[in-house]
Design a protein around this motif. Structure first.
Motif, short mmCIF file in Angstrom:
data_model
loop_
_atom_site.label_atom_id
_atom_site.label_comp_id
_atom_site.label_asym_id
_atom_site.label_seq_id
_atom_site.Cartn_x
_atom_site.Cartn_y
_atom_site.Cartn_z
N ARG A 47 -9.23 3.83 10.16
CA ARG A 47 -7.93 4.24 10.68
C ARG A 47 -7.04 4.70 9.54
O ARG A 47 -6.87 4.00 8.54
CB ARG A 47 -7.27 3.07 11.42
CG ARG A 47 -5.98 3.45 12.13
CD ARG A 47 -6.27 4.44 13.26
NE ARG A 47 -5.07 4.86 13.92
CZ ARG A 47 -4.58 4.26 15.02
NH1 ARG A 47 -5.20 3.20 15.52
NH2 ARG A 47 -3.50 4.70 15.60
N GLY A 48 -6.46 5.88 9.66
CA GLY A 48 -5.55 6.38 8.63
C GLY A 48 -4.23 5.64 8.66
O GLY A 48 -3.90 4.92 9.60
N GLY A 49 -3.43 5.82 7.59
CA GLY A 49 -2.13 5.19 7.52
C GLY A 49 -2.18 3.73 7.13
O GLY A 49 -1.24 2.98 7.42
N THR A 50 -3.24 3.31 6.43
CA THR A 50 -3.38 1.92 6.02
C THR A 50 -3.59 1.76 4.52
O THR A 50 -3.38 0.68 3.98
CB THR A 50 -4.55 1.24 6.74
OG1 THR A 50 -5.76 1.93 6.41
CG2 THR A 50 -4.35 1.27 8.26
N CYS A 51 -4.02 2.83 3.84
CA CYS A 51 -4.31 2.72 2.41
C CYS A 51 -4.38 4.11 1.80
O CYS A 51 -4.41 5.13 2.50
CB CYS A 51 -5.62 1.98 2.17
SG CYS A 51 -7.08 2.82 2.84
N THR A 52 -4.42 4.16 0.47
CA THR A 52 -4.56 5.42 -0.25
C THR A 52 -5.27 5.17 -1.57
O THR A 52 -5.24 4.05 -2.11
CB THR A 52 -3.19 6.07 -0.53
OG1 THR A 52 -3.38 7.27 -1.30
CG2 THR A 52 -2.27 5.13 -1.31
N LEU A 53 -5.90 6.20 -2.09
CA LEU A 53 -6.52 6.12 -3.39
C LEU A 53 -5.49 6.22 -4.51
O LEU A 53 -5.78 5.89 -5.66
CB LEU A 53 -7.57 7.23 -3.57
CG LEU A 53 -8.89 7.10 -2.82
CD1 LEU A 53 -8.75 7.51 -1.36
CD2 LEU A 53 -9.98 7.94 -3.47
N ALA A 54 -4.29 6.69 -4.20
CA ALA A 54 -3.24 6.87 -5.19
C ALA A 54 -2.75 5.54 -5.74
O ALA A 54 -2.77 4.51 -5.04
CB ALA A 54 -2.07 7.64 -4.58
N SER A 55 -2.30 5.55 -6.98
CA SER A 55 -1.77 4.34 -7.59
C SER A 55 -0.26 4.28 -7.37
O SER A 55 0.41 5.30 -7.24
CB SER A 55 -2.07 4.31 -9.09
OG SER A 55 -1.52 5.45 -9.74
N ALA A 56 0.27 3.06 -7.32
CA ALA A 56 1.70 2.85 -7.08
C ALA A 56 2.44 2.67 -8.40
O ALA A 56 1.89 2.19 -9.39
CB ALA A 56 1.90 1.62 -6.20
N ASP A 57 3.70 3.04 -8.40
CA ASP A 57 4.57 2.84 -9.55
C ASP A 57 5.08 1.39 -9.57
O ASP A 57 4.94 0.67 -8.58
CB ASP A 57 5.74 3.83 -9.50
CG ASP A 57 5.29 5.26 -9.75
OD1 ASP A 57 4.33 5.44 -10.52
OD2 ASP A 57 5.89 6.19 -9.18
N PRO A 58 5.70 0.96 -10.67
CA PRO A 58 6.20 -0.41 -10.75
C PRO A 58 7.21 -0.72 -9.65
O PRO A 58 7.93 0.18 -9.19
CB PRO A 58 6.87 -0.46 -12.13
CG PRO A 58 6.17 0.61 -12.92
CD PRO A 58 5.87 1.70 -11.93
N PRO A 59 7.28 -1.98 -9.20
CA PRO A 59 8.18 -2.35 -8.10
C PRO A 59 9.63 -1.96 -8.31
O PRO A 59 10.30 -1.53 -7.38
CB PRO A 59 8.02 -3.88 -8.04
CG PRO A 59 6.67 -4.14 -8.59
CD PRO A 59 6.46 -3.12 -9.67
N GLU A 60 10.12 -2.08 -9.54
CA GLU A 60 11.53 -1.73 -9.78
C GLU A 60 11.79 -0.25 -9.55
O GLU A 60 12.86 0.15 -9.07
CB GLU A 60 11.95 -2.13 -11.20
CG GLU A 60 11.14 -1.53 -12.33
CD GLU A 60 9.94 -2.36 -12.73
OE1 GLU A 60 9.44 -2.17 -13.86
OE2 GLU A 60 9.49 -3.19 -11.91
N THR A 61 10.80 0.59 -9.86
CA THR A 61 10.94 2.02 -9.62
C THR A 61 10.90 2.30 -8.12
O THR A 61 11.67 3.13 -7.62
CB THR A 61 9.80 2.79 -10.33
OG1 THR A 61 9.84 2.52 -11.73
CG2 THR A 61 9.94 4.29 -10.09
#
Length: 264
Positions: free
Chosen positions: A118-132
């Motif tokens: 099912r789409g809309g649950t994950c991505t291969l992209a990395s996330a930026d730091p929480p503060e950003t």
């Protein structure tokens, strides 16, 4: 959280998390950014409706939507039928609207990505730091994220932008978010697999072919691999949105897409 489910206990979420909850009989999910202190910043169409395609699909989506109340929430003052639209802040309970809490996953492997059919649950992209992430969400709360469009500029696109700083260029194609691909992907896969019947002459072979086309389309549309993606600072984005809002509205384009096109 596991390979098949992103469900999570609310005690385990942390500021900067991208969270979501399924709506309308698991057809559509509403996404947002948890910023701490029981608050979620999210992007909505207005009047508590996160959907609205302008097609007959709305009958199914809205008929199974959570029950709306007239009274403001005693915790955050949010009303599910209020006229407010765009980027809003509400308590976690109002965001969930009686649904179950899930956390969107980043930096997953291709195998995990494809296993979560099912789409809309994950991505291969990395996330930026929480503060950003929180900074972007708070900035957009004050300045907006353009016009809501369930297929081209929706709550999932908002949350992914907050997490990554990346946006998809407007290229005229319908469906840039994962759940938009899921809604449209199954019928499209069936259509595009039709010419392959000469290879797969039985119903099982056709089903496998359609599933393969669907998975390939999901992978190709992930924000980490598609070529029509740009990274833009939130202050620059909102400045361009404000400057181009009138032009975009008169032309009928989503302001975010119009603004991003000018950056490239």
């Amino acid at each position: 959280m596991g390979v098949l489910s992103n469900r999570i206990n609310r005690a385990l979420i942390t500021p900067g998390d991208h969270i979501y909850s399924w709506r309308t009989a698991y057809i559509y999910a509403h996404h947002g950014i948890y910023v701490g202190d029981n608050r979620v910043i999210h992007f909505t169409r207005g009047r508590g409706q996160e959907v609205g395609t302008g097609t007959a699909l709305d009958i199914l989506l809205l008929s199974s939507a959570p029950t709306r109340t007239l009274d403001p929430c005693p915790t955050c003052g949010h009303s599910s039928v209020e006229d407010a639209h765009g980027v809003v802040s509400s308590c976690l309970d109002c965001f969930l609207a009686g649904g179950v809490l899930y956390r969107f996953e980043y930096s997953v492997t291709p195998g995990v990505f494809l296993a979560k059919a099912r789409g809309g649950t994950c991505t291969l992209a990395s996330a930026d730091p929480p503060e950003t992430v929180i900074h972007r969400a708070l900035h957009l709360l004050n300045h907006g994220f353009g016009c809501y469009n369930v297929f081209k500029n929706n709550c999932e696109d908002f949350a992914i932008y907050c997490k990554t700083g990346s946006l998809v260029l407007d290229n005229g194609r319908i469906g840039q978010s994962g759940q938009a691909i899921s809604i449209l992907g199954a019928p499209l896969a069936a259509v595009f697999s039709t010419p392959l019947r000469v290879v797969s002459t039985n119903i099982y072979g056709m089903a496998v072919t359609a599933a393969g086309v669907y998975c390939a389309s999901r992978y190709a549309c992930d924000i980490s691999v598609r070529p029509d993606v740009v990274k833009i600072e939130v202050e620059e984005l909102t400045t361009k949105l404000a400057a181009m809002a009138g032009i975009a509205a008169s032309a009928g384009f989503a302001p975010v897409a119009q603004a991003v096109r000018s950056v490239d």
